[in-house]
Design a protein around this motif. Sequence first.
Motif, PDB file in Angstrom:
ATOM      1  N   GLU A  47       9.935   0.565   0.345  1.00  0.00           N
ATOM      2  CA  GLU A  47       9.471   0.076  -0.952  1.00  0.00           C
ATOM      3  C   GLU A  47       8.232  -0.795  -0.793  1.00  0.00           C
ATOM      4  N   ALA A  50       5.321   1.523   0.083  1.00  0.00           N
ATOM      5  CA  ALA A  50       4.863   2.277  -1.087  1.00  0.00           C
ATOM      6  C   ALA A  50       4.003   1.399  -1.996  1.00  0.00           C
ATOM      7  N   THR A  51       4.411   0.153  -2.188  1.00  0.00           N
ATOM      8  CA  THR A  51       3.633  -0.768  -3.014  1.00  0.00           C
ATOM      9  C   THR A  51       2.276  -1.055  -2.381  1.00  0.00           C
ATOM     10  N   CYS A  52       2.264  -1.272  -1.077  1.00  0.00           N
ATOM     11  CA  CYS A  52       1.001  -1.530  -0.370  1.00  0.00           C
ATOM     12  C   CYS A  52       0.062  -0.334  -0.465  1.00  0.00           C
ATOM     13  N   ILE A  53       0.611   0.855  -0.327  1.00  0.00           N
ATOM     14  CA  ILE A  53      -0.214   2.064  -0.425  1.00  0.00           C
ATOM     15  C   ILE A  53      -0.818   2.180  -1.823  1.00  0.00           C
ATOM     16  N   GLN A  54      -0.031   1.896  -2.850  1.00  0.00           N
ATOM     17  CA  GLN A  54      -0.554   1.961  -4.217  1.00  0.00           C
ATOM     18  C   GLN A  54      -1.681   0.954  -4.428  1.00  0.00           C
ATOM     19  N   ILE A  55      -1.478  -0.265  -3.968  1.00  0.00           N
ATOM     20  CA  ILE A  55      -2.498  -1.308  -4.117  1.00  0.00           C
ATOM     21  C   ILE A  55      -3.765  -0.931  -3.368  1.00  0.00           C
ATOM     22  N   THR A  57      -4.779   2.020  -2.507  1.00  0.00           N
ATOM     23  CA  THR A  57      -5.415   3.183  -3.138  1.00  0.00           C
ATOM     24  C   THR A  57      -6.285   2.748  -4.312  1.00  0.00           C
ATOM     25  N   ILE A  58      -5.761   1.856  -5.124  1.00  0.00           N
ATOM     26  CA  ILE A  58      -6.539   1.337  -6.253  1.00  0.00           C
ATOM     27  C   ILE A  58      -7.772   0.596  -5.750  1.00  0.00           C
ATOM     28  N   THR A  61     -10.325   3.069  -4.236  1.00  0.00           N
ATOM     29  CA  THR A  61     -11.015   3.826  -5.281  1.00  0.00           C
ATOM     30  C   THR A  61     -12.096   2.976  -5.931  1.00  0.00           C
TER      31      THR A  61
END
Length: 94
Positions: A47, A50-55, A57-58, A61
């Motif tokens: 978990e 997954a949160t680190c990857i989302q952050i 990625t944003i 980008t």
Amino acid sequence: MRVDSVLHDRLSRRAAGADLSLSVFVRSVLEQAADPRGRYIYSSQDEILATCIQILTILGTSIGQRTPDVLQKGMTEARGILRERGLLDPEADR
């Protein structure tokens, strides 16, 4: 118990990346797997990851849209760090 040579190499790289001997590293992994509270050892870590990857990625980008050269330099440096710690498969980095 016999360990596959590829797995042994990966474990050795991870241990070196954590600045631990292979036996200390494997012992800590086994202790986590045999958690006396019966928790699944990957759930909370997955978990967080997954949160680190989302952050990231944003953030990547956003930086990539503004300054692509800075993003490329950061990605190159990140791959080097991951490779040194045994967290990046040398074959996948080609």
